[in-house]
Design a protein around this motif. Structure first.
Motif, PDB file in Angstrom:
ATOM      1  N   ASN A 114      94.325  36.491  35.001  1.00 31.21           N
ATOM      2  CA  ASN A 114      95.687  35.986  34.964  1.00 31.21           C
ATOM      3  C   ASN A 114      95.896  34.867  33.950  1.00 31.21           C
ATOM      4  O   ASN A 114      96.960  34.252  33.919  1.00 31.21           O
ATOM      5  CB  ASN A 114      96.109  35.500  36.351  1.00 31.21           C
ATOM      6  N   ARG A 157      88.567  34.669  41.871  1.00 29.13           N
ATOM      7  CA  ARG A 157      88.458  35.870  42.705  1.00 29.13           C
ATOM      8  C   ARG A 157      89.610  35.954  43.707  1.00 29.13           C
ATOM      9  O   ARG A 157      90.200  37.024  43.902  1.00 29.13           O
ATOM     10  CB  ARG A 157      87.110  35.892  43.422  1.00 29.13           C
ATOM     11  N   TYR A 158      89.919  34.833  44.335  1.00 29.13           N
ATOM     12  CA  TYR A 158      91.024  34.845  45.286  1.00 29.13           C
ATOM     13  C   TYR A 158      92.372  35.043  44.594  1.00 29.13           C
ATOM     14  O   TYR A 158      93.288  35.651  45.149  1.00 29.13           O
ATOM     15  CB  TYR A 158      91.042  33.543  46.090  1.00 29.13           C
ATOM     16  N   ARG A 159      92.477  34.522  43.372  1.00 25.08           N
ATOM     17  CA  ARG A 159      93.760  34.621  42.659  1.00 25.08           C
ATOM     18  C   ARG A 159      94.108  36.076  42.354  1.00 25.08           C
ATOM     19  O   ARG A 159      95.286  36.459  42.367  1.00 25.08           O
ATOM     20  CB  ARG A 159      93.697  33.811  41.342  1.00 25.08           C
ATOM     21  N   ILE A 160      93.118  36.895  42.084  1.00 24.63           N
ATOM     22  CA  ILE A 160      93.349  38.298  41.752  1.00 24.63           C
ATOM     23  C   ILE A 160      93.952  39.053  42.940  1.00 24.63           C
ATOM     24  O   ILE A 160      94.807  39.923  42.778  1.00 24.63           O
ATOM     25  CB  ILE A 160      92.031  38.958  41.296  1.00 24.63           C
ATOM     26  N   THR A 161      93.531  38.692  44.155  1.00 23.17           N
ATOM     27  CA  THR A 161      93.972  39.426  45.346  1.00 23.17           C
ATOM     28  C   THR A 161      95.104  38.727  46.094  1.00 23.17           C
ATOM     29  O   THR A 161      95.590  39.258  47.095  1.00 23.17           O
ATOM     30  CB  THR A 161      92.791  39.623  46.306  1.00 23.17           C
ATOM     31  N   SER A 162      95.519  37.554  45.627  1.00 23.57           N
ATOM     32  CA  SER A 162      96.571  36.807  46.309  1.00 23.57           C
ATOM     33  C   SER A 162      97.903  36.974  45.589  1.00 23.57           C
ATOM     34  O   SER A 162      97.944  37.154  44.368  1.00 23.57           O
ATOM     35  CB  SER A 162      96.212  35.324  46.390  1.00 23.57           C
ATOM     36  N   GLU A 163      98.969  36.856  46.333  1.00 25.23           N
ATOM     37  CA  GLU A 163     100.298  36.982  45.744  1.00 25.23           C
ATOM     38  C   GLU A 163     100.753  35.716  45.054  1.00 25.23           C
ATOM     39  O   GLU A 163     101.637  35.746  44.190  1.00 25.23           O
ATOM     40  CB  GLU A 163     101.314  37.366  46.840  1.00 25.23           C
ATOM     41  N   THR A 168      96.212  31.520  47.310  1.00 23.33           N
ATOM     42  CA  THR A 168      94.850  31.386  46.776  1.00 23.33           C
ATOM     43  C   THR A 168      94.185  30.108  47.261  1.00 23.33           C
ATOM     44  O   THR A 168      93.048  30.114  47.748  1.00 23.33           O
ATOM     45  CB  THR A 168      94.887  31.399  45.236  1.00 23.33           C
ATOM     46  N   LYS A 171      93.427  29.951  51.045  1.00 23.64           N
ATOM     47  CA  LYS A 171      92.225  30.727  51.376  1.00 23.64           C
ATOM     48  C   LYS A 171      90.964  29.971  50.964  1.00 23.64           C
ATOM     49  O   LYS A 171      89.984  29.900  51.717  1.00 23.64           O
ATOM     50  CB  LYS A 171      92.258  32.076  50.651  1.00 23.64           C
TER      51      LYS A 171
END
Length: 480
Positions: A114, A157-163, A168, A171
């Motif tokens: 991102n 890693r969390y940013r990729i799966t979070s809205e 992010t 979590k």
């Protein structure tokens, strides 16, 4: 730099090293934010003197410069003028358990799907090794030895799966165990985070219409910013064009701010969680005089950390306060260090006794702490060689008996003189005529009107969370 490396310092080998300092600004005006960050870091230089860095966000592109050295050594006009942007974060660093190398200097910058992110971290994660191992098993590759990179990997890693960045961070904070004040530079925002126990300090200021985050209020003063409040334990602060947003995560019932901020680390003109550092140190000196009275002619302090407590001791005891030790303020990081056979020279180059002030007098010498006792012994001898009839040592904190796992360079138990020796044995070792430490009960009363709890594990071994076995510390990001 670990404790054995710091022993080779020769100038600071019997003093603790701070965990680091962070500074950030979101520019809603036409401020030269790189220059303001430079001034903020300069004000926080006492918190870290091995490396420093500044990262700025220029419309989504992060420009940065960092290196080993003091702030004025690393930055000049050419470098500062190059760092143009709308958001900036900066960092000054001491290493504790990690290597003192350029790749560990901060802020740390990464590219991910991102965009780019930069991180400045003050503190230490006690579960860093566990997190790093798990990330490596999932394919992560690390370029440094500190836990700030672990945090950045978790974020990406969390940013990729979070809205959203809010999701992010919420979590991620559940995964982190330890102490941290974090500043994060994202494409559009400046983010500040403080650990749920509030072990490391972080405050908010405002300059015109721009927001500032810093480890201490003295950095706000340095740029003319107005103090707003401290970031709460467990709080995530997000600053953008629309202003400031707060997310309060779940926290324990009582906070655990590091008590050493008031004993030694913070600048005397700072306020930490609403408490004046100067007043806390004055009160420590007053209580020390109550607990360990002595008949003497002059009270002196160890420059600079013992001076304020010495004033408080003098005020309460009625014994005149004066200057008995002169500190050479030009002895810094680049000083040619003495070898093992010349350690005495290292102490006498940094300090010198003022013979005219102490000759023939009974001296009360105030210091904030005794780590190994080596420097204290030489200073006591220096005062006696200069004609002091008696030297009574008073310490404005309790005996340190346990290591720190939260970003302070307190060495292993084996290297702490109080861990294996009684107060009387320490007195004999340092050659003082008497020795008195402030009690833990007295110390915890010194931050007057405190609205927070304190971590005092280095004195009583009661850690606020599970910690690794001694000798199994992982490199700390704020300091590693």
């Amino acid at each position: 730099m670990n404790f054995y490396n710091s022993m080779r310092d020769g100038i600071r080998f019997d003093k603790l090293r701070e965990e680091c300092g962070v500074f950030g600004i979101f520019n809603n005006d036409r401020h030269d934010i790189a220059r303001l960050t430079y001034y903020g870091l300069y004000a926080l230089q006492h918190r870290g003197q091995e490396s420093c860095g500044i990262a700025v966000n220029d419309n989504g592109t992060i420009l940065y410069h960092k290196d080993m050295g003091l702030v004025p050594e690393v930055f000049n006009d050419v470098v500062v003028n190059h760092l143009k942007g709308q958001i900036a974060i900066g960092h000054v660093r001491y290493s504790t358990t990690g290597a003192s190398r350029r790749e560990n200097a901060q802020p740390m910058v990464i590219n991910y799907r991102n965009g780019q992110m930069a991180l400045a971290h003050n503190g230490n994660l006690v579960n860093a090794l566990e997190l790093r191992t798990d990330l490596e098993n999932k394919g992560a590759i690390f370029q440094s030895s500190n836990d700030s990179e672990v945090i950045l990997n978790l974020l990406s890693r969390y940013r990729i799966t979070s809205e959203s960045i809010e999701e992010t961070l919420t979590k991620m904070i559940k995964d982190l165990k330890g102490s941290y004040s974090l500043l994060l530079l994202t494409p559009k925002r400046l983010v500040g985070m403080r650990d749920p126990l509030g072990i490391r300090p972080l405050c908010i200021g405002i300059l015109d219409n721009s927001y500032v985050l810093a480890s201490e209020t003295c950095a706000l003063d340095a740029i003319g910013a107005e103090y707003v409040r401290d970031v709460n334990p467990g709080e995530i602060v997000l600053i953008g064009e629309q202003g400031i947003e707060s997310i309060q995560t779940e926290v324990p019932e009582e906070s655990k701010l590091c008590i050493f901020e008031f004993i030694y680390f913070a600048r005397p003109d700072s306020y930490i969680d609403g408490i004046s550092v100067h007043q806390a140190r004055m009160e420590a000196g007053r209580r020390l005089a109550e607990e360990h009275p002595v008949d003497a002619d002059l009270v002196i302090g160890a420059p600079d950390s013992g001076l304020t407590a010495a004033m408080g001791f003098s005020e309460k005891s009625g014994i005149p306060y004066g200057q008995g030790l002169l500190k050479n303020r030009y002895v810094g990081r680049t000083f040619i260090q003495p070898d093992q056979a010349q350690r005495e020279i290292g102490v006498t180059i940094k300090f010198n006794a003022m013979k005219s002030a102490i000759d023939g007098k009974r001296i009360v010498m105030i210091d904030d702490s005794i780590v190994r006792g080596t420097t204290t012994r030489r200073i006591v001898q220096m005062l006696k060689n200069a004609g002091a009839k008696e030297v009574h040592m008073r310490v404005s904190s309790p005996p340190m008996r346990f290591p720190c796992y939260f970003g302070v360079d307190i060495p292993s138990t084996k290297q702490l003189v109080a861990s294996a020796n009684s107060i009387e044995q320490i007195r004999e070792m340092i050659g003082a005529d008497s020795l008195g430490y402030l009690s833990l009960e007295g110390l915890l009363k010194t931050p007057v009107s405190a609205r927070c709890g304190f971590c005092s594990a280095c004195f009583n071994g009661k850690y606020p969370m599970s910690v690794p076995m001694e000798g199994n510390k992982f490199s700390c990001g704020g300091c590693g």
